[in-house]
Design a protein around this motif. Structure first.
Motif, mmCIF file in Angstrom:
data_model
loop_
_atom_site.group_PDB
_atom_site.id
_atom_site.type_symbol
_atom_site.label_atom_id
_atom_site.label_comp_id
_atom_site.label_asym_id
_atom_site.label_seq_id
_atom_site.Cartn_x
_atom_site.Cartn_y
_atom_site.Cartn_z
ATOM 1 N N ARG A 42 -4.053 -2.596 -2.386
ATOM 2 C CA ARG A 42 -3.736 -2.266 -1.000
ATOM 3 C C ARG A 42 -4.857 -2.667 -0.059
ATOM 4 N NH1 ARG A 42 -1.428 3.675 -1.398
ATOM 5 N NH2 ARG A 42 0.405 3.147 -2.594
ATOM 6 N N ALA A 43 -6.084 -2.364 -0.471
ATOM 7 C CA ALA A 43 -7.233 -2.678 0.361
ATOM 8 C C ALA A 43 -7.309 -4.186 0.596
ATOM 9 C CB ALA A 43 -8.511 -2.171 -0.287
ATOM 10 N N PHE A 46 -4.569 -5.299 2.953
ATOM 11 C CA PHE A 46 -4.895 -4.851 4.302
ATOM 12 C C PHE A 46 -5.933 -5.785 4.925
ATOM 13 C CE2 PHE A 46 -7.369 -2.070 7.186
ATOM 14 C CZ PHE A 46 -6.348 -1.719 8.061
ATOM 15 N N ILE A 50 -5.415 -8.223 8.250
ATOM 16 C CA ILE A 50 -6.288 -8.107 9.419
ATOM 17 C C ILE A 50 -7.009 -9.429 9.664
ATOM 18 C CG2 ILE A 50 -8.341 -6.944 10.358
ATOM 19 C CD1 ILE A 50 -5.956 -5.140 10.406
ATOM 20 N N GLY A 262 -2.367 6.211 10.443
ATOM 21 C CA GLY A 262 -2.931 5.898 9.125
ATOM 22 C C GLY A 262 -3.826 7.014 8.624
#
Ligand SMILES: Nc1ncnc2c1ncn2[C@@H]1O[C@H](COP(=O)(O)OP(=O)(O)O)[C@@H](O)[C@H]1O
Ligand SMILES: [Mg+2]
Lengths: 289, 262
Positions: A42-43, A46, A50, A262
Motif C-alpha cells: 500500500r505504501a 501510495f 503521489i 485518511g
C-alpha cells in the motif's frame, strides 16, 4: 515479536484433534508478516501515485490544475501555519462531537431496542426507512430547527451517522449464539451484566462494522453541512475558494479533507485491530481447522 | 435403589413434561414424563438416542428452561433460575467459551457474576485451573488451545464457584477418542476433589457405564425414563481394567439392548 508470542503460556501447544501440526505462534508470525507485506504494498502504491501526480502536474500552467508542489505549499501555508487552521479546528470539532454522539447513541439505542422486543418490532420499519433516507435531504429541516451554527452541524452529523451503528448493533446482538446466552445465565449473570459482558462483546465485530460505516457518513455530512449554510470549516473553505477563483486554495482544501479522512480511517483501523484482536485470531484458527 | 441416603436428594424431578410450541400451533413434546432423584455425591449418567430430549432435560435441571408441567427441585426448593450451587458444562465448548476473554478472564467472569470478592479471585482461578491441569494456560485465549483443553477450561469455569451440582451435556462428544478418555478420568478425579454431585448426559453407552454410579436411560423422543441401572463397578475406575471387567460388558450389553430395541 516471535519471542513474545512463544512466551505466551499454552499458546505454543499443539492443537490436538483439529489441527495437530500447526501452532498459534507460527500463525501469529505468519499473520503479522502478511499484514506488514500488505502495508508495504500500500505504501508503495501510495508513493507511486503521489509521485505520478507530482511529476505530471509539475509543468502545469493551467489555473484549474496547479502543480502539486504549489498545492502542498499552499496547504502548509494555509492549513498548518496559516489562517485556515481555525477552519480545520472547527471541522474536526464538529466531526468528533457528531461522530461520538452517533456512535454512543447508536450502540445505546441499539442495545435498548434489543432488550425491548416489542418496541423493536414496532419501530423496525421506521428505523430502516430512516436508514435508507439520504441524510443530506434532512439538512434544510435541521437548519430550520437549529439555525446555521455549530449545533446544526453536530446534529446533522449525529443524525445521519447514527443509523449504521444502531442497526448493526441491533443485528449483531440479535445474532448472538443462544449457547452464549445460556452460558451467561448458567454463570448467574444479571441481565445488565449479560448485556454488557457477553452480548455486547459477542456482537462487537458487527458493532465495529457499523461504527466504520458511521465514520464515513460523518465525514461526508461534515462537509455537506459546511457547504450548505455555514461560515466555517473545510467544506466552507473549499466552496469559498472555488467561488473566488482561488483554485490553489480549493485544491489545498480538498487535499486537507483527504488527509482528515485518511487519518480518521487509520485511527479507526488501529483501534479496531486492538479491540477485535480476539475475533481475527479466532477466525484465523477456524480457517485452519 | 442405591444409597438410602439420610439427606434429601440434590435434585428431584417429578413428572417433568416439556413441549416446544410448533409454528402452526400445538406443540412438539420433547419430554413426556420424567421422574428421578439424584442423591448427594452421586454420579448419574443420562443416556438416550439423539433427539431423546437430553439437552432439554439438562436445561430443565439447570433452571435454564421451565418444564411445561411437573416440578424440578434443587436442594428442596423449586427452580426459578440457575441457582448458585449449580455449574453447567455445555456440549460445544467453541460456542460456550467467551473468545474475547483469556482463560483466566473466562473463569474470573464466573466468580464476578457470583459476587466473589476481587482479592480472593486470583487464588481461586489458579486453584481451579490447576485442578483441570491448565495451570499454565491462564493467559492464553481459548481459541489458542486444543479442543480437549478448551473443554477443560469450560469445566474449570463451571467449578469455579464450587457448585454442589455439576451438569454436563455431552461434554466430550466433539473431541477425539484418546482425548475423551483423558477427560473422563479428569472428571472422575475432579469430582472426588470437589465432592460435587454430577449429572452427565451422553449418548455413548461405554462412557456412561464407565463414569456412573447410576445410569438413567431415556427412551427415544418424546423422552421418558425407560430404565434406571445401578452400576456396581469398583472405584477408582481404570480405562483398561474397568472396561475389561465382565460386569462392564454385561452392563454395556444390557444398555445396548435397551437402546437398540427402541
Ligand atoms: N428450542 C427448541 N425449539 C423447538 N424444538 C426443540 C427445541 N430444542 C429442542 N427441540 C426438540 O426437542 C427434541 C429434543 O431435543 P434435545 O433435547 O436437543 O434432544 P437431545 O439432546 O437428546 O438430542 C427434538 O425433537 C428437538 O427437535
Ligand atoms: Mg443434545
Amino acid at each position: 515479536m516471535r519471542g513474545e508470542a512463544d512466551a505466551e503460556p499454552g499458546a505454543g501447544r499443539a492443537r490436538a484433534g483439529t489441527a495437530p501440526a500447526s501452532t498459534a505462534p507460527a500463525s501469529t508470525v505468519r499473520a503479522a508478516s502478511r499484514v506488514a507485506g500488505r502495508a508495504a504494498t500500500r505504501a508503495w502504491l501510495f508513493a507511486a501515485l503521489i509521485g505520478a501526480w507530482w511529476a505530471w502536474s509539475a509543468g502545469s500552467t493551467s489555473v484549474y490544475f496547479p502543480p502539486l508542489a504549489k498545492i502542498v505549499r499552499t496547504l502548509w501555508a494555509q492549513w498548518a501555519v496559516g489562517p485556515a487552521r481555525a477552519q480545520l479546528g472547527s471541522s474536526l470539532e464538529h466531526l468528533v462531537l457528531g461522530y461520538a454522539i452517533a456512535g454512543l447513541a447508536g450502540i445505546g439505542i441499539g442495545a435498548l431496542l434489543w432488550s425491548l422486543r416489542y418496541l423493536r418490532e414496532a419501530t423496525s420499519p421506521y428505523l430502516y426507512f430512516l436508514y435508507v433516507l439520504p441524510a443530506p435531504v434532512l439538512v434544510p429541516a435541521v437548519i430550520t430547527v437549529f439555525g446555521i451554527g455549530a449545533a446544526m452541524k453536530v446534529v446533522i452529523i449525529a443524525f445521519a451517522a447514527v443509523w449504521p451503528t444502531l442497526l448493526n448493533t441491533l443485528d449483531g446482538m440479535r445474532g448472538v449464539d443462544a449457547v452464549k446466552l445460556d452460558t451467561a445465565r448458567a454463570l448467574g449473570m444479571s441481565g445488565a451484566r449479560r448485556t454488557l459482558a457477553v452480548v455486547l462483546p459477542a456482537a462487537a465485530p458487527q458493532v465495529v462494522a457499523g461504527l466504520r460505516n458511521s465514520l464515513q457518513v460523518s465525514i461526508i455530512l461534515m462537509v455537506v453541512s459546511e457547504w450548505v449554510a455555514s461560515t466555517g470549516g473545510i467544506g466552507y473553505y473549499i466552496v469559498t475558494a472555488q467561488e473566488s477563483f482561488d483554485y490553489l486554495g480549493m485544491w489545498s482544501g480538498i487535499l486537507m479533507l483527504a488527509i482528515v479522512g485518511g487519518a480518521a480511517n487509520l485511527l479507526f483501523v488501529l483501534a479496531e485491530n486492538r479491540l477485535l484482536y480476539w475475533h481475527y485470531g479466532a477466525r484465523a484458527v477456524e480457517g485452519r481447522a | 435403589m442405591m444409597g438410602q441416603a439420610p439427606q434429601p436428594p440434590v435434585v428431584a424431578l417429578k413428572g417433568v413434561r416439556k413441549g416446544y410450541p410448533l409454528r402452526g400451533g400445538g406443540q412438539r413434546l420433547a419430554l413426556a414424563d420424567v421422574t428421578f432423584d439424584v442423591a448427594r455425591g452421586e454420579f448419574a449418567c443420562v443416556v438416550g438416542p439423539s433427539g431423546a430430549g437430553k439437552t432439554t432435560l439438562l436445561r430443565c435441571l439447570a433452571g435454564l428452561a421451565m418444564p411445561t408441567s411437573g416440578t424440578v427441585e434443587f436442594e428442596g426448593t423449586p427452580l426459578r433460575q440457575v441457582p448458585a450451587g449449580v455449574g453447567v458444562v455445555f456440549q460445544d465448548y467453541g460456542r460456550s467459551l467467551f473468545p474475547w476473554l483469556t482463560v483466566r478472564g473466562n473463569v474470573d467472569l464466573a466468580l464476578k457474576a457470583r459476587g466473589v470478592a476481587r482479592d480472593s479471585r486470583p487464588a481461586r482461578i489458579a486453584e481451579v485451573l490447576a485442578s483441570v491441569g491448565l495451570a499454565d494456560a491462564g493467559r492464553s485465549y481459548p481459541w489458542q488451545l486444543s479442543g480437549g483443553m478448551q473443554q477443560r477450561v469450560a469445566i474449570a469455569r463451571a467449578l469455579a464457584c464450587r457448585p454442589d451440582l455439576l451438569l454436563m451435556d455431552e461434554p466430550f462428544a466433539s473431541v477425539d477418542a484418546q482425548t475423551r478418555f483423558g477427560l473422563e478420568d479428569l472428571i472422575l478425579r475432579v469430582r472426588e476433589e470437589f465432592g460435587v454431585t454430577v449429572v452427565f448426559v451422553t449418548h455413548d453407552i461405554d462412557e456412561a457405564v464407565y463414569l456412573a454410579d447410576r445410569v438413567i436411560v431415556l427412551s427415544a423422543s418424546p423422552g421418558v425414563v425407560s430404565e434406571v441401572i445401578d452400576i456396581a463397578l469398583p472405584r477408582p475406575r481404570d480405562q483398561v481394567a474397568t472396561k475389561r471387567d465382565e460386569t462392564f460388558a454385561a452392563y454395556r450389553e444390557h444398555l445396548l439392548g435397551l437402546v437398540m430395541t427402541r
